[in-house]
Design an enzyme around this catalytic site. Structure first.
Site, short mmCIF file in Angstrom:
data_model
loop_
_atom_site.label_atom_id
_atom_site.label_comp_id
_atom_site.label_asym_id
_atom_site.label_seq_id
_atom_site.Cartn_x
_atom_site.Cartn_y
_atom_site.Cartn_z
N ARG A 12 0.85 -1.20 0.00
CA ARG A 12 0.00 0.00 0.00
C ARG A 12 0.88 1.25 0.00
O ARG A 12 2.09 1.18 0.19
CB ARG A 12 -1.01 0.01 1.15
CG ARG A 12 -0.44 -0.08 2.53
CD ARG A 12 -1.56 -0.31 3.53
NE ARG A 12 -1.06 -0.52 4.87
CZ ARG A 12 -0.89 0.45 5.77
NH1 ARG A 12 -1.21 1.69 5.47
NH2 ARG A 12 -0.41 0.19 6.97
N ASN A 82 11.31 -0.01 1.90
CA ASN A 82 10.29 1.05 1.97
C ASN A 82 9.47 0.98 3.25
O ASN A 82 8.87 1.98 3.65
CB ASN A 82 9.38 0.91 0.74
CG ASN A 82 8.10 1.69 0.88
OD1 ASN A 82 8.06 2.89 0.69
ND2 ASN A 82 7.01 0.99 1.25
N TYR A 147 11.58 9.14 14.50
CA TYR A 147 11.47 9.00 13.03
C TYR A 147 12.60 9.76 12.33
O TYR A 147 13.23 9.24 11.39
CB TYR A 147 10.10 9.53 12.61
CG TYR A 147 9.74 9.34 11.15
CD1 TYR A 147 9.28 8.11 10.68
CD2 TYR A 147 9.83 10.39 10.25
CE1 TYR A 147 8.93 7.94 9.35
CE2 TYR A 147 9.48 10.23 8.92
CZ TYR A 147 9.02 9.01 8.47
OH TYR A 147 8.68 8.85 7.15
P1 NDP Z 1 1.99 3.48 4.69
O1 NDP Z 1 1.74 3.62 6.15
O2 NDP Z 1 0.94 3.87 3.72
O3 NDP Z 1 2.43 1.96 4.36
C1 NDP Z 1 3.43 1.37 5.12
C2 NDP Z 1 3.77 0.01 4.57
O4 NDP Z 1 4.85 -0.52 5.37
C3 NDP Z 1 2.63 -0.99 4.69
O5 NDP Z 1 2.67 -1.87 3.58
C4 NDP Z 1 2.96 -1.74 5.97
O6 NDP Z 1 2.42 -3.05 6.01
C5 NDP Z 1 4.47 -1.79 5.86
N1 NDP Z 1 5.11 -2.03 7.16
C6 NDP Z 1 5.05 -1.28 8.29
N2 NDP Z 1 5.76 -1.85 9.27
C7 NDP Z 1 6.30 -2.98 8.75
C8 NDP Z 1 7.10 -4.03 9.27
N3 NDP Z 1 7.55 -4.02 10.53
N4 NDP Z 1 7.42 -5.06 8.45
C9 NDP Z 1 7.00 -5.09 7.17
N5 NDP Z 1 6.23 -4.13 6.62
C10 NDP Z 1 5.88 -3.10 7.40
O7 NDP Z 1 3.35 4.28 4.43
P2 NDP Z 1 3.77 5.22 3.21
O8 NDP Z 1 3.49 4.57 1.93
O9 NDP Z 1 3.27 6.58 3.48
O10 NDP Z 1 5.35 5.29 3.47
C11 NDP Z 1 6.25 4.39 2.84
C12 NDP Z 1 7.67 4.79 3.23
O11 NDP Z 1 7.93 6.14 2.82
C13 NDP Z 1 7.92 4.74 4.74
O12 NDP Z 1 9.23 4.32 4.98
C14 NDP Z 1 7.76 6.19 5.14
O13 NDP Z 1 8.47 6.47 6.32
C15 NDP Z 1 8.35 6.90 3.94
N6 NDP Z 1 7.91 8.27 3.77
C16 NDP Z 1 6.59 8.56 3.60
C17 NDP Z 1 6.21 9.88 3.41
C18 NDP Z 1 4.79 10.25 3.18
O14 NDP Z 1 4.54 11.46 3.08
N7 NDP Z 1 3.85 9.34 3.07
C19 NDP Z 1 7.19 10.96 3.42
C20 NDP Z 1 8.54 10.55 3.59
C21 NDP Z 1 8.87 9.23 3.75
P3 NDP Z 1 0.87 -3.29 6.48
O15 NDP Z 1 0.04 -2.83 5.32
O16 NDP Z 1 0.79 -4.73 6.73
O17 NDP Z 1 0.65 -2.44 7.70
#
Ligand code: NDP
Length: 240
Positions: A12, A82, A147
């Site tokens: 996602r 990611n 973070y």
């Molecule tokens: P989301 O919260 O939409 O999605 C996070 C994803 O990471 C999900 O698929 C989740 O799985 C998975 N996840 C979380 N914890 C774990 C774990 N311990 N093991 C395996 N999978 C895990 O996040 P975003 O798409 O917004 O963010 C993606 C990346 O980009 C992150 O690293 C975030 O820090 C970074 N980022 C995002 C920004 C933003 O504005 N959105 C800005 C800057 C950086 P599940 O669906 O099962 O929960």
């Protein structure tokens, strides 16, 4: 032969866009996730990309996940780290647990996945690793010491591992997204979000696809001279 790519948190948000972009570019993609089975199953049905559930904060689970993907799809040549979480709070309120969870997932996850995939990449003389950092790791953010530290650590990790891989055909790069329209940002209170958007020169939130484009660029076979770098994709919000 299509290269095999694993995207952590690939079901996602930004990870979904990366998984789909890689698939459309001809890669065999494995999308990892942590616990949201409903979203993962819907993603798998929609995209045809296989999903693999494990927690990236655990080295053993990463090693087992990599082994399973390699037995089903072939040797992993691309890793996109990611997966990420937030547990925000000011220093006064932040519990040690919130520090540990964010460090273990965001930064520890990068170590664990690289550790699990590194020897295979070395043996084959080819690898592409992209770690997803954040603008808040570059600039800091109120209420996010955990973070910001984890994401800032990712940028240092990338430069150090980039040096280890450079002569072995393995590139290691990072992308530092600005604010992207995903579930993670939807959790930010609307008044706070409005103030953030007002500070983005492009005048809007970014789209997950705009991060995926950067990943495709960095993982390309032609990208062998790009390593240890951080690509900022943030609508001009932070330039340095
Ligand atoms: P989301 O919260 O939409 O999605 C996070 C994803 O990471 C999900 O698929 C989740 O799985 C998975 N996840 C979380 N914890 C774990 C774990 N311990 N093991 C395996 N999978 C895990 O996040 P975003 O798409 O917004 O963010 C993606 C990346 O980009 C992150 O690293 C975030 O820090 C970074 N980022 C995002 C920004 C933003 O504005 N959105 C800005 C800057 C950086 P599940 O669906 O099962 O929960």
């Amino acid at each position: 032969m299509a290269r095999v790519a694993v995207v952590t948190g690939g079901t996602r948000g930004i990870g979904e866009a990366i998984s789909v972009a890689l698939k459309n570019a001809g890669y065999k993609v494995a999308a990892n996730y942590a616990g949201n089975d409903e979203r993962a199953k819907a993603f798998e049905a929609r995209t045809g990309i296989k999903v693999y559930k494990w927690d990236v904060s655990t080295l053993e689970e990463c090693a087992a996940g990599v082994k399973k993907i390699e037995s089903e799809l072939g040797p992993i040549e691309v890793i996109v780290n990611n997966a990420g979480i937030t547990r925000d709070g000011t220093m006064k309120k932040m519990a040690r647990q919130a520090w540990d969870e964010v460090l273990d997932t965001n930064l520890g996850g990068c170590f664990n996945m690289c550790k699990a995939g590194w020897e295979g990449m070395l043996a084959r003389g080819f690898g592409r690793i992209v770690n997803i950092g954040s603008i808040n790791g570059q600039a800091g953010q109120y209420g996010q010491v955990n973070y910001a530290a984890a994401k800032s650590g990712i940028h240092g990790f990338t430069k150090a591992l980039g040096q280890e891989g450079a002569a072995k055909g393995i590139t290691v790069n990072a992308i530092a997204p600005g604010y992207i329209d995903t579930d993670m940002v939807a959790a930010v209170p609307p008044d706070v979000l409005a103030k953030i958007v007002a500070r983005i020169p492009v005048g809007r939130l970014g789209k997950a696809d705009e991060i995926a484009r950067g990943v495709l660029f960095l993982v390309a076979d032609e990208g062998g001279f790009i390593t240890g770098s951080t690509m900022s994709i943030n609508g001009g919000q932070h330039m340095y």
